[in-house]
Motif scaffolding. Structure first.
Motif, PDB file in Angstrom:
ATOM      1  N   LEU A 173      -1.730  18.888  -2.081  1.00 26.59           N
ATOM      2  CA  LEU A 173      -1.424  19.176  -0.665  1.00 26.59           C
ATOM      3  C   LEU A 173       0.025  19.539  -0.291  1.00 26.59           C
ATOM      4  CD1 LEU A 173      -2.412  18.905   2.042  1.00 26.59           C
ATOM      5  CD2 LEU A 173      -1.785  16.536   2.198  1.00 26.59           C
ATOM      6  N   SER A 174       0.244  20.261   0.239  1.00 27.83           N
ATOM      7  CA  SER A 174       1.569  20.757   0.891  1.00 27.83           C
ATOM      8  C   SER A 174       1.352  21.390   2.303  1.00 27.83           C
ATOM      9  CB  SER A 174       2.174  21.982   0.033  1.00 27.83           C
ATOM     10  OG  SER A 174       1.362  23.192  -0.175  1.00 27.83           O
ATOM     11  N   CYS A 175       2.624  21.536   2.890  1.00 27.26           N
ATOM     12  CA  CYS A 175       2.613  21.987   4.565  1.00 27.26           C
ATOM     13  C   CYS A 175       2.194  23.274   4.480  1.00 27.26           C
ATOM     14  CB  CYS A 175       4.103  21.742   4.820  1.00 27.26           C
ATOM     15  SG  CYS A 175       4.169  22.309   6.738  1.00 27.26           S
ATOM     16  N   LEU A 176       1.238  23.624   5.476  1.00 28.37           N
ATOM     17  CA  LEU A 176       0.933  25.030   5.622  1.00 28.37           C
ATOM     18  C   LEU A 176       1.577  26.021   6.114  1.00 28.37           C
ATOM     19  CD1 LEU A 176      -2.586  24.040   7.273  1.00 28.37           C
ATOM     20  CD2 LEU A 176      -2.043  25.005   4.776  1.00 28.37           C
ATOM     21  N   SER A 183       5.821  16.458   1.428  1.00 29.30           N
ATOM     22  CA  SER A 183       6.179  15.401   1.937  1.00 29.30           C
ATOM     23  C   SER A 183       5.862  15.133   3.325  1.00 29.30           C
ATOM     24  CB  SER A 183       7.889  15.130   1.886  1.00 29.30           C
ATOM     25  OG  SER A 183       8.114  13.676   2.202  1.00 29.30           O
ATOM     26  N   PHE A 184       4.934  14.104   3.726  1.00 29.59           N
ATOM     27  CA  PHE A 184       4.403  13.875   5.125  1.00 29.59           C
ATOM     28  C   PHE A 184       4.623  12.638   5.806  1.00 29.59           C
ATOM     29  CE2 PHE A 184       2.204  17.343   2.821  1.00 29.59           C
ATOM     30  CZ  PHE A 184       2.077  18.269   3.719  1.00 29.59           C
ATOM     31  N   PHE A 199       5.616  20.584  11.048  1.00 30.22           N
ATOM     32  CA  PHE A 199       4.298  21.090  11.403  1.00 30.22           C
ATOM     33  C   PHE A 199       3.019  19.754  11.379  1.00 30.22           C
ATOM     34  CE2 PHE A 199       0.107  22.712  10.013  1.00 30.22           C
ATOM     35  CZ  PHE A 199      -0.120  23.618  10.913  1.00 30.22           C
ATOM     36  N   GLN A 200       1.887  19.725  12.160  1.00 27.11           N
ATOM     37  CA  GLN A 200       1.268  18.715  12.218  1.00 27.11           C
ATOM     38  C   GLN A 200      -0.312  19.439  11.907  1.00 27.11           C
ATOM     39  OE1 GLN A 200       2.090  18.022  16.353  1.00 27.11           O
ATOM     40  NE2 GLN A 200       2.340  15.671  15.937  1.00 27.11           N
ATOM     41  N   GLU A 201      -0.982  18.563  11.138  1.00 26.59           N
ATOM     42  CA  GLU A 201      -2.400  19.008  10.703  1.00 26.59           C
ATOM     43  C   GLU A 201      -3.610  17.703  10.948  1.00 26.59           C
ATOM     44  OE1 GLU A 201      -3.757  19.543   6.435  1.00 26.59           O
ATOM     45  OE2 GLU A 201      -1.766  20.334   6.753  1.00 26.59           O
ATOM     46  N   LYS A 202      -4.584  17.727  11.634  1.00 28.12           N
ATOM     47  CA  LYS A 202      -5.303  16.736  11.657  1.00 28.12           C
ATOM     48  C   LYS A 202      -6.683  16.873  10.904  1.00 28.12           C
ATOM     49  CE  LYS A 202      -5.965  16.781  16.234  1.00 28.12           C
ATOM     50  NZ  LYS A 202      -6.268  16.386  17.613  1.00 28.12           N
TER      51      LYS A 202
END
Length: 84
Positions: A27-30, A36-37, A69-72
């Motif tokens: 997983l990485s930021c889109l 790192s989240f 950046f946010q993802e749900k």
């Protein structure tokens, strides 16, 4: 929805994190590609009926520590076994 203890809530968060790691091991930021989240979870009453119910409507949100950046993800769907 009934009250939930702090320990039960912490366990739900850890289960959601485990599901994220299992589903998205790389997983990485889109947006920026960092890995790192910050993680938060809450009941989301705006979910489409059928996706969640009043008692099973948790959402886990990832916030990139670099760019914000946010993802749900709907926890019930995230934790479900996928057919491969």
């Amino acid at each position: 929805m009934g009250e939930i203890t702090a320990d039960a809530w912490q366990k739900e968060i850890e289960n959601a994190r485990d599901s994220l790691r299992k589903r998205f091991p790389d997983l990485s930021c889109l947006r920026c590609g960092r890995d790192s989240f910050l993680v938060r979870m809450w009941p989301d009453e705006s979910l489409v009926p059928g996706v969640a119910s009043a008692d099973d409507n948790r959402v886990v949100e990832l916030v990139c520590e670099n760019c914000g950046f946010q993802e749900k993800h709907v926890v019930r769907l995230l934790s479900a076994e996928t057919a491969t």
